[in-house]
Design an enzyme around this catalytic site. Structure first.
Site, PDB file in Angstrom:
ATOM      1  N   ASN A  46       8.476  -1.558   0.534  1.00  0.00           N
ATOM      2  CA  ASN A  46       8.921   0.001   0.092  1.00  0.00           C
ATOM      3  C   ASN A  46       9.782   0.326   0.929  1.00  0.00           C
ATOM      4  OD1 ASN A  46       6.730  -0.233   2.108  1.00  0.00           O
ATOM      5  ND2 ASN A  46       5.933   1.734   1.869  1.00  0.00           N
ATOM      6  N   GLU A  48      11.578   3.955   1.243  1.00  0.00           N
ATOM      7  CA  GLU A  48      11.980   5.466   1.805  1.00  0.00           C
ATOM      8  C   GLU A  48      12.660   6.434   1.687  1.00  0.00           C
ATOM      9  OE1 GLU A  48       8.471   6.424   4.082  1.00  0.00           O
ATOM     10  OE2 GLU A  48       6.490   5.995   3.279  1.00  0.00           O
ATOM     11  N   CYS A  57       8.574   1.753  -4.517  1.00  0.00           N
ATOM     12  CA  CYS A  57       7.639   0.983  -4.184  1.00  0.00           C
ATOM     13  C   CYS A  57       7.992  -0.424  -3.679  1.00  0.00           C
ATOM     14  CB  CYS A  57       6.314   0.861  -5.348  1.00  0.00           C
ATOM     15  SG  CYS A  57       5.360   2.988  -5.787  1.00  0.00           S
ATOM     16  N   GLU A  59       6.006  -3.224  -4.634  1.00  0.00           N
ATOM     17  CA  GLU A  59       5.472  -4.140  -6.030  1.00  0.00           C
ATOM     18  C   GLU A  59       6.937  -3.791  -6.754  1.00  0.00           C
ATOM     19  OE1 GLU A  59       3.960  -1.125  -4.647  1.00  0.00           O
ATOM     20  OE2 GLU A  59       2.157  -1.913  -5.692  1.00  0.00           O
ATOM     21  N   CYS A  88       0.133   1.874  -7.389  1.00  0.00           N
ATOM     22  CA  CYS A  88       0.695   3.140  -7.981  1.00  0.00           C
ATOM     23  C   CYS A  88       0.783   2.950  -9.470  1.00  0.00           C
ATOM     24  CB  CYS A  88       1.751   3.973  -7.935  1.00  0.00           C
ATOM     25  SG  CYS A  88       3.122   3.732  -8.143  1.00  0.00           S
ATOM     26  N   CYS A  91       4.286   1.989 -10.482  1.00  0.00           N
ATOM     27  CA  CYS A  91       3.921   0.067 -10.375  1.00  0.00           C
ATOM     28  C   CYS A  91       3.111  -0.529 -11.318  1.00  0.00           C
ATOM     29  CB  CYS A  91       3.514   0.387  -9.373  1.00  0.00           C
ATOM     30  SG  CYS A  91       4.822   0.238  -7.902  1.00  0.00           S
TER      31      CYS A  91
END
Ligand SMILES: [Zn+2]
Length: 136
Positions: A46, A48, A57, A59, A88, A91
């Site tokens: 991830n 940010e 993310c 993934e 999530c 994803c």
């Protein structure tokens, strides 16, 4: 393809990738590793951002890395976080683009499988490429 040895390597790659996570705001470090049909593994973390919505993310980073290298067929993806948090919705949608049969291995930071499912299991009724009907 996804035998015990390959599964373990995929999980370890996801767990080890967590060290590269850029998560200064949430401190929730996630690593992912996607196994392609060709046998290659692409990892992701991830990433940010101070402008929170632009965060990405792990993934999707892994999938996008694979796709950018010409891969579009995925056998499995491992997702690692401290507590084995689930992928999530965004994803799940991105994974569904490339097939509903991809195995999703959700693991904790010890590499223990917390949840295993297919993308189809995780996103019933996914909007698929064939759902796009061009109107003239
Ligand atoms: Zn996500």
């Amino acid at each position: 393809m996804l035998n015990d040895e390959v599964r373990e390597k995929l999980i370890q790659t996801a767990v080890e990738a967590r060290k590269w996570a850029y998560a200064p705001y949430s401190s929730y470090k996630v690593g992912a590793a996607v196994l392609t049909a060709s046998g290659r593994v692409y990892d992701g973390v991830n990433v940010e951002n101070a402008a929170y919505p632009t965060t990405m993310c792990a993934e999707r980073v892994a999938v996008f890395k694979a796709v950018s290298q010409g891969e579009q067929s995925f056998e499995a993806i491992a997702v690692a976080s401290v507590n084995g948090g689930m992928p999530c919705g965004a994803c799940r949608q991105v994974l569904s683009e490339f097939g509903l049969d991809t195995t999703v291995l959700v693991v904790n930071d010890q590499g223990e499988i917390v949840h295993q499912a297919t993308v189809g299991d995780l996103l019933p009724g996914a909007f698929r490429p064939q759902d796009i009907v061009r109107e003239s």
